[in-house]
Write a protein that holds these residues in place. Structure first.
Motif, PDB file in Angstrom:
ATOM      1  N   GLU A 194      -0.351   4.062 -10.978  1.00  0.00           N
ATOM      2  CA  GLU A 194      -1.371   4.452  -9.998  1.00  0.00           C
ATOM      3  C   GLU A 194      -1.136   3.720  -8.668  1.00  0.00           C
ATOM      4  O   GLU A 194      -1.140   4.337  -7.596  1.00  0.00           O
ATOM      5  CB  GLU A 194      -2.749   4.083 -10.574  1.00  0.00           C
ATOM      6  CG  GLU A 194      -3.917   4.515  -9.723  1.00  0.00           C
ATOM      7  CD  GLU A 194      -5.210   3.840 -10.190  1.00  0.00           C
ATOM      8  OE1 GLU A 194      -5.459   3.765 -11.408  1.00  0.00           O
ATOM      9  OE2 GLU A 194      -5.951   3.364  -9.308  1.00  0.00           O
ATOM     10  N   LEU A 195      -0.872   2.401  -8.748  1.00  0.00           N
ATOM     11  CA  LEU A 195      -0.678   1.621  -7.516  1.00  0.00           C
ATOM     12  C   LEU A 195       0.654   1.953  -6.841  1.00  0.00           C
ATOM     13  O   LEU A 195       0.737   1.989  -5.613  1.00  0.00           O
ATOM     14  CB  LEU A 195      -0.771   0.117  -7.821  1.00  0.00           C
ATOM     15  CG  LEU A 195      -2.153  -0.389  -8.258  1.00  0.00           C
ATOM     16  CD1 LEU A 195      -2.110  -1.880  -8.561  1.00  0.00           C
ATOM     17  CD2 LEU A 195      -3.216  -0.111  -7.200  1.00  0.00           C
ATOM     18  N   LEU A 196       1.711   2.223  -7.639  1.00  0.00           N
ATOM     19  CA  LEU A 196       3.004   2.594  -7.038  1.00  0.00           C
ATOM     20  C   LEU A 196       2.896   3.935  -6.306  1.00  0.00           C
ATOM     21  O   LEU A 196       3.530   4.154  -5.285  1.00  0.00           O
ATOM     22  CB  LEU A 196       4.107   2.652  -8.107  1.00  0.00           C
ATOM     23  CG  LEU A 196       4.595   1.288  -8.614  1.00  0.00           C
ATOM     24  CD1 LEU A 196       5.546   1.452  -9.782  1.00  0.00           C
ATOM     25  CD2 LEU A 196       5.264   0.471  -7.507  1.00  0.00           C
ATOM     26  N   CYS A 197       2.060   4.829  -6.835  1.00  0.00           N
ATOM     27  CA  CYS A 197       1.791   6.111  -6.164  1.00  0.00           C
ATOM     28  C   CYS A 197       1.108   5.853  -4.838  1.00  0.00           C
ATOM     29  O   CYS A 197       1.467   6.415  -3.802  1.00  0.00           O
ATOM     30  CB  CYS A 197       0.832   6.943  -7.008  1.00  0.00           C
ATOM     31  SG  CYS A 197       1.650   8.166  -7.950  1.00  0.00           S
ATOM     32  N   GLU A 202       6.736  -8.002   0.430  1.00  0.00           N
ATOM     33  CA  GLU A 202       6.515  -7.852   1.888  1.00  0.00           C
ATOM     34  C   GLU A 202       6.028  -6.444   2.210  1.00  0.00           C
ATOM     35  O   GLU A 202       5.113  -6.254   3.009  1.00  0.00           O
ATOM     36  CB  GLU A 202       7.798  -8.087   2.700  1.00  0.00           C
ATOM     37  CG  GLU A 202       8.255  -9.519   2.776  1.00  0.00           C
ATOM     38  CD  GLU A 202       9.481  -9.740   1.904  1.00  0.00           C
ATOM     39  OE1 GLU A 202       9.682  -8.926   0.959  1.00  0.00           O
ATOM     40  OE2 GLU A 202      10.202 -10.724   2.149  1.00  0.00           O
ATOM     41  N   ASP A 203       6.689  -5.437   1.553  1.00  0.00           N
ATOM     42  CA  ASP A 203       6.305  -4.041   1.821  1.00  0.00           C
ATOM     43  C   ASP A 203       4.915  -3.745   1.246  1.00  0.00           C
ATOM     44  O   ASP A 203       4.112  -3.047   1.857  1.00  0.00           O
ATOM     45  CB  ASP A 203       7.352  -3.092   1.224  1.00  0.00           C
ATOM     46  CG  ASP A 203       8.731  -3.397   1.809  1.00  0.00           C
ATOM     47  OD1 ASP A 203       8.797  -3.603   3.023  1.00  0.00           O
ATOM     48  OD2 ASP A 203       9.698  -3.479   1.032  1.00  0.00           O
ATOM     49  N   ILE A 204       4.659  -4.307   0.060  1.00  0.00           N
ATOM     50  CA  ILE A 204       3.332  -4.116  -0.548  1.00  0.00           C
ATOM     51  C   ILE A 204       2.258  -4.704   0.383  1.00  0.00           C
ATOM     52  O   ILE A 204       1.226  -4.085   0.643  1.00  0.00           O
ATOM     53  CB  ILE A 204       3.247  -4.802  -1.939  1.00  0.00           C
ATOM     54  CG1 ILE A 204       4.235  -4.158  -2.908  1.00  0.00           C
ATOM     55  CG2 ILE A 204       1.823  -4.739  -2.500  1.00  0.00           C
ATOM     56  CD1 ILE A 204       4.378  -4.884  -4.234  1.00  0.00           C
ATOM     57  N   ALA A 205       2.561  -5.910   0.918  1.00  0.00           N
ATOM     58  CA  ALA A 205       1.582  -6.589   1.786  1.00  0.00           C
ATOM     59  C   ALA A 205       1.290  -5.761   3.034  1.00  0.00           C
ATOM     60  O   ALA A 205       0.129  -5.643   3.457  1.00  0.00           O
ATOM     61  CB  ALA A 205       2.098  -7.969   2.171  1.00  0.00           C
ATOM     62  N   CYS A 208      -0.015  -7.273  -6.819  1.00  0.00           N
ATOM     63  CA  CYS A 208       0.923  -8.253  -7.375  1.00  0.00           C
ATOM     64  C   CYS A 208       0.560  -8.609  -8.832  1.00  0.00           C
ATOM     65  O   CYS A 208       1.430  -8.646  -9.704  1.00  0.00           O
ATOM     66  CB  CYS A 208       0.897  -9.497  -6.497  1.00  0.00           C
ATOM     67  SG  CYS A 208       2.101 -10.717  -6.927  1.00  0.00           S
ATOM     68  N   GLY A 209      -0.736  -8.835  -9.081  1.00  0.00           N
ATOM     69  CA  GLY A 209      -1.170  -9.215 -10.426  1.00  0.00           C
ATOM     70  C   GLY A 209      -0.889  -8.116 -11.443  1.00  0.00           C
ATOM     71  O   GLY A 209      -0.399  -8.379 -12.547  1.00  0.00           O
ATOM     72  N   VAL A 210      -1.187  -6.874 -11.062  1.00  0.00           N
ATOM     73  CA  VAL A 210      -0.964  -5.727 -11.975  1.00  0.00           C
ATOM     74  C   VAL A 210       0.526  -5.594 -12.254  1.00  0.00           C
ATOM     75  O   VAL A 210       0.965  -5.459 -13.411  1.00  0.00           O
ATOM     76  CB  VAL A 210      -1.504  -4.418 -11.352  1.00  0.00           C
ATOM     77  CG1 VAL A 210      -1.056  -3.205 -12.149  1.00  0.00           C
ATOM     78  CG2 VAL A 210      -3.023  -4.460 -11.283  1.00  0.00           C
ATOM     79  N   PHE A 211       1.372  -5.665 -11.212  1.00  0.00           N
ATOM     80  CA  PHE A 211       2.817  -5.482 -11.392  1.00  0.00           C
ATOM     81  C   PHE A 211       3.420  -6.633 -12.217  1.00  0.00           C
ATOM     82  O   PHE A 211       4.309  -6.420 -13.027  1.00  0.00           O
ATOM     83  CB  PHE A 211       3.520  -5.400 -10.021  1.00  0.00           C
ATOM     84  CG  PHE A 211       3.123  -4.181  -9.219  1.00  0.00           C
ATOM     85  CD1 PHE A 211       2.511  -3.082  -9.822  1.00  0.00           C
ATOM     86  CD2 PHE A 211       3.370  -4.123  -7.852  1.00  0.00           C
ATOM     87  CE1 PHE A 211       2.147  -1.958  -9.088  1.00  0.00           C
ATOM     88  CE2 PHE A 211       3.011  -2.998  -7.105  1.00  0.00           C
ATOM     89  CZ  PHE A 211       2.393  -1.913  -7.725  1.00  0.00           C
TER      90      PHE A 211
END
Ligand code: SF4
Length: 311
Positions: A302-305, A128-131, A145-148
């Motif tokens: 990279e994406l979490l950053c 939800e937060d990512i979205a 989502c795919g990378v994680f």
């Protein structure tokens, strides 16, 4: 009602196989389906005897059928394998809850150890937060989502001592992704496709294998129904599948008019992949988390950053 067209069988047909022009009853269809999957496994040497393998189990039809087939191979075909199932919980509300319920009950029925890893617990952020953040950045939630998901599957399977991850990708998935990569001019991504995906030699990399890669999606769905797997039609609310849907419809139309189109694409893909496989380099370890990457920092870090979860 049509009758089965296999060797004088007079039972009622449950499936029509367009590329061979035959109707099949339940028994002949299941036998035909299982033989082809076992042939795929043998042809591409997907498993070593006695290997510990992890099935990536979403709870949908494809991964459920992949688990049933691997379990059958281990029990009936005298090919010893140790099987565990891993489900990733992205936190997609009711959609994921009901799929996880299917996954849990299938594992109980088959007597398979089942592990669930969640985005929230492992990465500190749920879908939800990512979205919310990706919407602000005008990016697709699926990219994150795919990378994680791949990151968590690889890490969990490795920590559980598994030497490969079984994915439920079928012939339609392969044909669609092949065409999409070509249309997007991303031929380098093709090395990750195929029956044994992303074969790089590194102790941290768990090979991904796809026993359903030669099986059309419609036949996976029929096998799932005949095996009592609930088919889930509720789509993920974050799905951004417009492009894939267009490619899927286009390929389905071609297959309807020219049966065997998807198999011909698979054959073409295998030739292209063979040529490209020589260019696949070995990965490095990410300087932040130690997982695999082709750059200095892995895509997950990279994406979490970018999401503000890690610095
Ligand atoms: Fe994740 Fe996208 Fe699949 Fe939903 S549709 S589970 S957001 S990859």
């Amino acid at each position: 009602m049509q009758k089965c067209g296999v060797g004088g069988c007079s039972r009622l047909a449950v499936a029509y196989i367009p590329y061979s022009g035959r109707n099949m009853c339940r028994r002949h269809f299941m036998d035909f389906f299982e033989r082809r999957v076992f042939r795929t496994i043998r042809k591409f040497r997907l498993f070593r005897p006695h290997a510990r393998v992890a099935v990536a189990l979403s709870g949908g039809k494809d991964s459920s059928v992949a688990l049933i087939m691997v379990k059958k191979l281990a029990s009936e075909k005298k090919f010893p394998l140790e099987i565990v199932a891993i489900s990733v919980d992205e936190g997609v509300g009711e959609y994921r809850r009901s799929l996880l319920k299917n996954a849990r009950s299938l594992c109980e029925k088959l007597g398979v150890e089942h592990v669930v890893v969640s985005f929230k617990e492992e990465l500190g952020i749920a879908i939800e937060d990512i979205a919310g953040i990706s919407r602000e950045k005008r990016e697709s939630t699926c990219t994150y989502c795919g990378v994680f998901r791949r990151y968590l599957l690889n890490k969990t399977a490795r920590e559980m001592g598994c030497e490969c991850i079984v994915l439920g990708h079928n012939l339609d998935d392969l044909a669609q992704t092949f065409i999409m990569n070509m249309l997007r001019n991303e031929p380098d991504r093709l090395v990750r496709l195929g029956p044994k995906a992303g074969v790089v030699s590194h102790k941290k990399f768990v090979t991904r294998v796809k026993p359903l890669i030669e099986t059309p999606e419609k036949e996976v769905a029929v096998y799932a129904i005949l095996s009592g797997i609930p088919l889930k039609f509720m789509p993920c609310p974050y799905a951004h599948e417009a492009y894939r849907s267009e490619v899927r419809n286009f390929l389905n139309m071609l297959e309807e008019n020219q049966p065997g189109t998807k198999y011909r694409l698979l054959n073409s893909f295998m030739v292209v992949k063979e040529a490209l496989s020589h260019s696949e380099g070995n990965p490095n370890e990410c300087i932040r988390c130690g997982e695999l990457t082709n750059a200095e920092v892995c895509k997950t870090c990279e994406l979490l950053c970018k999401l503000g979860v890690r610095r």
